[in-house]
Every structure is written in structure tokens, then in C-alpha cells.
Design a protein around this motif. Structure first.
Motif, PDB file in Angstrom:
ATOM      1  N   ARG A   5     -76.927 -60.058  27.157  1.00  0.00           N
ATOM      2  CA  ARG A   5     -76.510 -60.035  28.559  1.00  0.00           C
ATOM      3  C   ARG A   5     -77.737 -59.895  29.449  1.00  0.00           C
ATOM      4  O   ARG A   5     -78.711 -59.216  29.091  1.00  0.00           O
ATOM      5  CB  ARG A   5     -75.556 -58.869  28.839  1.00  0.00           C
ATOM      6  N   THR A  35     -67.375 -68.325  37.956  1.00  0.00           N
ATOM      7  CA  THR A  35     -67.890 -68.263  36.589  1.00  0.00           C
ATOM      8  C   THR A  35     -67.804 -69.644  35.949  1.00  0.00           C
ATOM      9  O   THR A  35     -66.777 -70.317  36.036  1.00  0.00           O
ATOM     10  CB  THR A  35     -67.087 -67.265  35.738  1.00  0.00           C
ATOM     11  N   THR A  36     -68.867 -70.053  35.317  1.00  0.00           N
ATOM     12  CA  THR A  36     -68.854 -71.274  34.535  1.00  0.00           C
ATOM     13  C   THR A  36     -69.679 -71.023  33.275  1.00  0.00           C
ATOM     14  O   THR A  36     -70.046 -69.874  32.988  1.00  0.00           O
ATOM     15  CB  THR A  36     -69.407 -72.468  35.330  1.00  0.00           C
ATOM     16  N   ARG A  37     -69.961 -72.073  32.527  1.00  0.00           N
ATOM     17  CA  ARG A  37     -70.759 -71.907  31.309  1.00  0.00           C
ATOM     18  C   ARG A  37     -71.609 -73.137  31.062  1.00  0.00           C
ATOM     19  O   ARG A  37     -71.404 -74.194  31.646  1.00  0.00           O
ATOM     20  CB  ARG A  37     -69.862 -71.646  30.105  1.00  0.00           C
ATOM     21  N   GLU A 119     -73.308 -70.733  23.726  1.00  0.00           N
ATOM     22  CA  GLU A 119     -73.530 -71.205  25.083  1.00  0.00           C
ATOM     23  C   GLU A 119     -73.705 -69.969  25.962  1.00  0.00           C
ATOM     24  O   GLU A 119     -73.655 -68.825  25.472  1.00  0.00           O
ATOM     25  CB  GLU A 119     -72.352 -72.055  25.563  1.00  0.00           C
ATOM     26  N   ALA A 121     -72.360 -67.898  29.443  1.00  0.00           N
ATOM     27  CA  ALA A 121     -71.390 -67.713  30.525  1.00  0.00           C
ATOM     28  C   ALA A 121     -72.154 -67.224  31.745  1.00  0.00           C
ATOM     29  O   ALA A 121     -72.878 -66.226  31.676  1.00  0.00           O
ATOM     30  CB  ALA A 121     -70.322 -66.698  30.120  1.00  0.00           C
ATOM     31  N   THR A 123     -72.044 -66.065  35.751  1.00  0.00           N
ATOM     32  CA  THR A 123     -71.231 -65.584  36.873  1.00  0.00           C
ATOM     33  C   THR A 123     -72.131 -65.267  38.054  1.00  0.00           C
ATOM     34  O   THR A 123     -73.072 -64.475  37.935  1.00  0.00           O
ATOM     35  CB  THR A 123     -70.440 -64.321  36.478  1.00  0.00           C
ATOM     36  N   TYR A 149     -71.769 -66.872  25.049  1.00  0.00           N
ATOM     37  CA  TYR A 149     -70.379 -67.325  24.947  1.00  0.00           C
ATOM     38  C   TYR A 149     -70.278 -68.335  23.808  1.00  0.00           C
ATOM     39  O   TYR A 149     -71.078 -69.281  23.729  1.00  0.00           O
ATOM     40  CB  TYR A 149     -69.924 -67.975  26.256  1.00  0.00           C
ATOM     41  N   SER A 292     -62.688 -72.031  33.575  1.00  0.00           N
ATOM     42  CA  SER A 292     -64.001 -72.666  33.416  1.00  0.00           C
ATOM     43  C   SER A 292     -64.719 -72.288  32.139  1.00  0.00           C
ATOM     44  O   SER A 292     -65.723 -72.919  31.792  1.00  0.00           O
ATOM     45  CB  SER A 292     -64.878 -72.347  34.635  1.00  0.00           C
ATOM     46  N   LEU A 293     -64.245 -71.277  31.413  1.00  0.00           N
ATOM     47  CA  LEU A 293     -64.823 -70.970  30.109  1.00  0.00           C
ATOM     48  C   LEU A 293     -64.056 -71.685  29.003  1.00  0.00           C
ATOM     49  O   LEU A 293     -64.629 -72.367  28.154  1.00  0.00           O
ATOM     50  CB  LEU A 293     -64.828 -69.459  29.866  1.00  0.00           C
ATOM     51  N   ARG A 294     -62.741 -71.543  29.006  1.00  0.00           N
ATOM     52  CA  ARG A 294     -61.927 -72.189  27.969  1.00  0.00           C
ATOM     53  C   ARG A 294     -61.787 -73.688  28.224  1.00  0.00           C
ATOM     54  O   ARG A 294     -61.476 -74.456  27.321  1.00  0.00           O
ATOM     55  CB  ARG A 294     -60.530 -71.556  27.948  1.00  0.00           C
TER      56      ARG A 294
END
Length: 345
Positions: A5, A35-37, A119, A121, A123, A149, A292-294
Motif C-alpha cells: 500500500r 477508484t480504478t485499477r 495490478e 488499485a 483511489t 489488486y 471499476s475494480l471487478r
């Protein structure tokens, strides 16, 4: 082993154990966020321009209507806020600059430290600074949280979502803001075992969205009701339609939600922006949730309390649930029509 993190806040970089988990981070600061990844082995940020636009829109909405959701106040001497008349592009330009500067400080380090197969994540949270407000300076701060992630593997049973309808829709749903993390906590007491996402409804029938997802169903079309309804080029050969609650009902205008609707329109697939009705769940052939993560996640089961009023029990043990299971036809065919490798060797 702790997850990797990073937190970049007010020019200070914190790493690993010094950086809080994402939920703790969001609970600690008011503000708008997105939030994206990363994707494709950390080479791209998914739909980044859309996320920047959504972050700017959320900030504008909060400043115009609920600035207390942006600014952290002293409880002993709280400030009384008036809405900010935010117009034009200067706020969006300011936010883009803050995000870009923060990413340049953290992203190269995070990419270097991530493990194989992971990957990131990402935010970005925009919060207000009371002291800057008093001094009439630029009032916005940008806080960037990055964590590892591992995207779920599509098609295996463990990757499907299990949903339960447990609460009412949220206020100010057209903006994405961190206080929702705290506000949704009481709903966790109603979460049945094995449920992975909680759904919201104002009447127990029309399903709005999930706590952290948008909700879709693929529903058999009632052609008697559909007559005259699809006059925008849809092909009548489709016997099903995609349904999801409209933003006007009080749902988050999610980035992936918008993309799903755009893709359906481009393919001529009927889309009806109406909250899916549980009373018609026998017509539902498939369901999926998006964020946006899944990105897009197939739904395995949905539990709904019976009656709706039983949610007042404040605990899942006191609730009777009706469950709908979705057939996994594609994956069943993948199993029955598979070809053993040893027959090809």
C-alpha cells in the motif's frame, strides 16, 4: 504477508504498514473520490479520463449542495457551510493537475514494488482544507491511495457474486463520496453468510444498485408492454432486454455502468433504464454487477427478505430469505464440450 500500500497526502509518501487499508483511508477523510485499477500488467489505467471527469463532477456536486461532505471540521467548533457556486472548468483543471502531480510521485514506485500477477488499485480523493478556506486560498487537497489488486478469474464459481437486498437507497447518489463508507456500515449487520455484495431498494421490489456496484439484469421482454417502447433502432429479434435503474432513481452514475449501456446501444441490444422489479424475477435470465475494480461480475444468487419489513430486525438471523439462483449455462457448456488435453498429445 501484508498487501502493498502507498498513500501520498500533502506531499508526504507513506508505504505499507504506515499506509492505512483503503476502507480506513476513506473513513478518515471527507471528500469526493474515484477508484480504478491498472490493466494489462500495470501498463494502463482503466478508463482514466472517465474517472477524472467523474471525480470533477462529484466534487462540483458536493461543493454546490453539500460542502460539509468535502470539508473536515472540528467537532468542538464546527463551521456552517453555504453552497459553493462552482461553475466553469477551473475546478476540473485544478483537480486534474493535483491528480497528475500525485500520480507522478507514487505510481512509478508502486509499479516497481508490485508482485508478478498483481495490478494496482488507484483511489484519488479530493478533500477540502479548512485553513485554506479561511485564508481564501485554493481550498482543495488531493490524497492518493494505491494498493495491490489481483483481478478475479472469469468463469470459475468462486468469482461469481452473491447478493442480498438489505437497505434503502442512499442520499446524493449522483456523487461518489467517502462518507458513504461510514453510512453503509449498519447494513453489514444484515449481511447473510457468503454474501459478497449488498443491494439497495426503497420499497423492497425495485432494485436500485449495490453498495459498491451498479446492478443489471437480463430480462425476458414482455412484448405487449414493449410495443412502441423501442423506436430508436433496436432490432425486434431480441427476446430479452438489459435493465438497470436510471440515475434519476438515485443511483451512482458508475463509469462501467455507462460503458455497458454504450456498448449495448452500439450493438442494438435493447436497454431499459428502469429499476429491475423483484416481482418479475422469474423473467430474469441473468444478472451482473459492475464497478471499476471487478469491471463486470456474473451474479450467482440473489437473496431478498420476506417480508421487506423484516429488515427492522437489525440482524440477518431474524430474517427469512427468498433466493434466486442463476443458471450457469455457458460454464456448464464449457465443461460438457471441453476437450481433454491427453487426447491431443
Amino acid at each position: 504477508m501484508d498487501s502493498m500500500r502507498f498513500l501520498y497526502s500533502k506531499g508526504v509518501l507513506s508505504c505499507s504498514s504506515d499506509a492505512p487499508p483503503i476502507t480506513t483511508f476513506l473513513e478518515s477523510l471527507p471528500g469526493s473520490y474515484t477508484t480504478t485499477r491498472t490493466h494489462e500488467n500495470g501498463t494502463t489505467l482503466l478508463f482514466w479520463e472517465r474517472h477524472l471527469k467523474r471525480l470533477s463532477n462529484s466534487t462540483r456536486i458536493l461543493l454546490n449542495s453539500n460542502p460539509e461532505l468535502i470539508f473536515k471540521t472540528n467537532k468542538k467548533s464546527p463551521l456552517l457551510f453555504s453552497p459553493f457556486p462552482v461553475t466553469g472548468l477551473k475546478w476540473e483543471s485544478r483537480i486534474r493537475s493535483l491528480v497528475s502531480n500525485s500520480l507522478s510521485q507514487v505510481l512509478p514506485i508502486a509499479l516497481k514494488e508490485r508482485s508478478k500477477g498483481e495490478e494496482l488499485a488507484v483511489t484519488a480523493l479530493v478533500s477540502g482544507d479548512i485553513e485554506k478556506l479561511k485564508a481564501m486560498k485554493n481550498v482543495l487537497d488531493l490524497h492518493l491511495h494505491i494498493g495491490s489488486y489481483i483481478p478475479p478469474v472469469f468463469g470459475i464459481e468462486e468469482s461469481g457474486a452473491h447478493l442480498a437486498l438489505v437497505g434503502h437507497g442512499r442520499d446524493l447518489a449522483d456523487a461518489k463520496y467517502s462518507d458513504w463508507v461510514r453510512l453503509r456500515k449498519p447494513l453489514e449487520k444484515l449481511r447473510p453468510p457468503s454474501v459478497t455484495e449488498l443491494l439497495l431498494s426503497n420499497d423492497g421490489d425495485r432494485i436500485l444498485e449495490g453498495c459498491i456496484t451498479n446492478f443489471f439484469v437480463i430480462c425476458q421482454r414482455d412484448m405487449s408492454e414493449a410495443e412502441g417502447k423501442y423506436l430508436d433502432g433496436y432490432n425486434n429479434v431480441y427476446s430479452v432486454e438489459v435493465q438497470t435503474a436510471p440515475v434519476s432513481d438515485g443511483v451512482l452514475p458508475g463509469v462501467i455502468r455507462e460503458l455497458v449501456i454504450e456498448v449495448c446501444h452500439s450493438k442494438g441490444i435493447p436497454v431499459c433504464e428502469v429499476a429491475p422489479s423483484w416481482e418479475k424475477h422469474r423473467l430474469w435470465e441473468e444478472a451482473f454487477v459492475t464497478n471499476s475494480l471487478r469491471v463486470l461480475q456474473h451474479v450467482e444468487t440473489i437473496k431478498v427478505p420476506q417480508p421487506w419489513e423484516s429488515l427492522k430486525s437489525k440482524c440477518f438471523e431474524g430474517i427469512s430469505w427468498i433466493e434466486k439462483k442463476f443458471e450457469k449455462e455457458i460454464m456448464e457448456r464449457a465443461s460438457t464440450e471441453s476437450h481433454p488435453l491427453n487426447e491431443s498429445i
